[in-house]
Structures are given as structure tokens and as C-alpha cells.
Design a protein around this motif. Structure first.
Motif, mmCIF file in Angstrom:
data_model
loop_
_atom_site.group_PDB
_atom_site.id
_atom_site.type_symbol
_atom_site.label_atom_id
_atom_site.label_comp_id
_atom_site.label_asym_id
_atom_site.label_seq_id
_atom_site.Cartn_x
_atom_site.Cartn_y
_atom_site.Cartn_z
ATOM 1 N N PRO A 1 0.829 -1.211 0.000
ATOM 2 C CA PRO A 1 0.000 0.000 0.000
ATOM 3 C C PRO A 1 0.863 1.260 0.000
ATOM 4 O O PRO A 1 1.838 1.375 0.748
ATOM 5 N N GLY A 2 0.507 2.190 -0.860
ATOM 6 C CA GLY A 2 1.232 3.448 -0.948
ATOM 7 C C GLY A 2 2.410 3.437 -1.892
ATOM 8 O O GLY A 2 3.023 4.485 -2.124
ATOM 9 N N ARG A 3 2.743 2.282 -2.466
ATOM 10 C CA ARG A 3 3.933 2.212 -3.321
ATOM 11 C C ARG A 3 3.793 3.094 -4.554
ATOM 12 O O ARG A 3 2.742 3.157 -5.191
ATOM 13 N N VAL A 20 8.669 5.598 -8.831
ATOM 14 C CA VAL A 20 10.043 6.070 -8.607
ATOM 15 C C VAL A 20 10.161 7.157 -7.538
ATOM 16 O O VAL A 20 11.281 7.530 -7.163
ATOM 17 N N SER A 21 9.061 7.669 -7.033
ATOM 18 C CA SER A 21 9.112 8.812 -6.105
ATOM 19 C C SER A 21 9.258 8.374 -4.653
ATOM 20 O O SER A 21 8.532 7.492 -4.185
ATOM 21 N N GLU A 22 10.188 9.009 -3.931
ATOM 22 C CA GLU A 22 10.288 8.821 -2.496
ATOM 23 C C GLU A 22 9.202 9.664 -1.834
ATOM 24 O O GLU A 22 9.091 10.857 -2.091
ATOM 25 N N ASP A 23 8.421 9.045 -0.987
ATOM 26 C CA ASP A 23 7.338 9.758 -0.310
ATOM 27 C C ASP A 23 7.904 10.497 0.900
ATOM 28 O O ASP A 23 8.538 9.877 1.760
ATOM 29 N N PRO A 24 7.706 11.823 0.999
ATOM 30 C CA PRO A 24 8.248 12.571 2.136
ATOM 31 C C PRO A 24 7.553 12.258 3.451
ATOM 32 O O PRO A 24 8.063 12.624 4.519
ATOM 33 N N LEU A 25 6.418 11.575 3.404
ATOM 34 C CA LEU A 25 5.656 11.303 4.623
ATOM 35 C C LEU A 25 5.823 9.880 5.130
ATOM 36 O O LEU A 25 5.612 9.614 6.318
ATOM 37 N N PHE A 26 6.182 8.938 4.241
ATOM 38 C CA PHE A 26 6.256 7.533 4.626
ATOM 39 C C PHE A 26 7.509 6.894 4.031
ATOM 40 O O PHE A 26 7.954 7.257 2.946
ATOM 41 N N GLU A 27 8.039 5.918 4.733
ATOM 42 C CA GLU A 27 9.315 5.312 4.361
ATOM 43 C C GLU A 27 9.154 4.111 3.432
ATOM 44 O O GLU A 27 8.208 3.336 3.559
#
Length: 217
Positions: free
Chosen positions: A54-56, A59-66
Motif C-alpha cells: 500500500p502506498g507504493r 520512482v518517487s520517495e514519499d516525504p511522509l512515509f518510508e
């Protein structure tokens, strides 16, 4: 003695591969998720591996989740399950989030980058390239913005998701990567408008099964 080697398929995606149920906020069971249905339909000659998160993103790194960028996890994921016959990639829904500031074309570029990386991974039999199938996910319904998830997603997600399949088809034309557009046969639920319901999983399984047999048989 007959060759009994199983064909191995990795399904690499987000919450719609993981099997998120928007009605209960839990996970659909094996008998409902499209990956589980696909395994049942294909039979024991195939091994279907779920790699949904979930949330994948592509190519973008999510600033809120690791740890949600698919690009950094794809290679170790594929090599851990090797040798593979087919990699199925269905991403793009989370990439539409406003905080990533991507156009629909940018999102398609990221997904194609993943697909090319999968082909070049050497995760196929004897270190060869596995076959790769890119799926354009069903578009997000416009009414998502009026649900609780709308605040987190931000604006224009539906519009970008509608445009995604056209860009993917164009970018993959002339490559050796297979493409499947799910928008005509599969739709999102009418709860948050961005996840598959039970019928959506059923339809997705049927559609993917057709392409798997076309590619591997």
C-alpha cells in the motif's frame, strides 16, 4: 519423466495488488484478491507471488512515509524470487498524489523505467531477461476528492490517472515489454473510488490470466 517446472510470476504493485478493502479497511482474503484468483485459474503449473505494498509509487520517495519507491526495491525483490518467467507491474495510482507534482506523462515515464529495469535484471531463467507485463490501472473516480482520502491525495488525481494509459501505451510501443490497459474491463469501487472491490478483483484476474497465457504459452 515430464517436465514439472512451475512458471513463476511476480506481481509488483501497490494496495490494489496487496488487496486493500476500502469497506473494512482490511485486506481481502486470498480467495478474493486478483492475485489469488489468478493462481487458482492458472493452476498448479504456475507460482504467483504477491509483491503488493500500500502506498507504493513507481520512482518517487514519499516525504511522509518510508520505503515506498518501487525503483529502489524492484531489483532485490526480483532476484530474491528468481528465476522468473514473468513480472507484472501495476503502479501509478499513488504517483498521482499532488505532493509528488508529477504530470501523467511523468508517471508513465517512471513506470516504464521500472519495466526496463525488470527486463535488465537478469532475474529470468539462466540469468536471462524475464518477460514483463505493464498494467495501466483503472482510473481513479472523480468523486475520490469528496472522500476522507481526498485530503491526503490532493487535487487532479483522477484526471492524471485517466491520461496514464494513453502515455504508457505510447511509451511502450516498439519495446519488448507487454502492455495491458484495464480501464475498459475493470473499475474502482464507489467508496474511495481508487481501490478495487470484489468484482474488480474478479475482472482483473480474468484479464491478467488472458495476458499471462498469451505471453507464456
Amino acid at each position: 519423466m515430464a517436465n514439472t517446472k512451475k512458471r513463476t510470476i511476480v506481481c509488483f504493485g501497490d494496495s490494489n495488488t496487496w488487496g486493500y478493502d476500502a469497506e473494512t479497511d482490511h485486506r481481502f482474503n486470498d480467495e478474493i484478491r486478483w492475485t489469488g484468483l489468478l493462481h487458482t485459474e492458472l493452476g498448479d503449473a504456475y507460482r504467483v507471488i504477491e509483491e503488493g505494498l500500500p502506498g507504493r509509487t513507481s520512482v518517487s520517495e514519499d516525504p511522509l512515509f518510508e520505503g515506498l519507491a518501487g525503483i529502489s526495491y524492484l531489483y532485490p525483490c526480483l532476484m530474491s524470487h528468481a528465476p522468473l518467467d514473468l513480472v507484472v507491474i501495476m503502479l501509478g495510482t499513488n504517483d498521482t498524489k499532488e505532493r509528488f507534482a508529477l504530470t501523467s506523462y511523468n508517471i508513465a515515464q517512471g513506470i516504464v523505467r521500472l519495466a526496463l529495469k525488470a527486463r535488465a535484471s537478469g532475474a529470468g531463467l539462466d540469468g536471462k531477461a524475464p518477460e514483463v507485463l505493464v498494467i495501466a490501472p483503472p482510473p481513479i473516480g472523480a468523486a475520490y476528492i469528496h472522500t476522507p482520502i481526498g485530503k491526503s491525495m490532493g487535487s487532479n488525481c483522477s484526471e492524471k490517472s485517466i491520461e496514464l494509459s494513453e502515455h504508457l501505451a505510447a511509451l511502450l510501443t516498439g519495446t519488448d515489454i507487454h502492455f495491458m490497459d484495464s480501464r475498459e474491463d475493470v473499475s474502482m469501487n464507489e467508496i474511495d473510488y481508487m481501490h478495487l472491490d470484489q468484482q474488480g478483483h474478479r475482472n482483473m484476474a480474468d484479464l491478467v490470466q488472458y495476458h499471462v497465457k498469451r505471453i507464456l504459452n
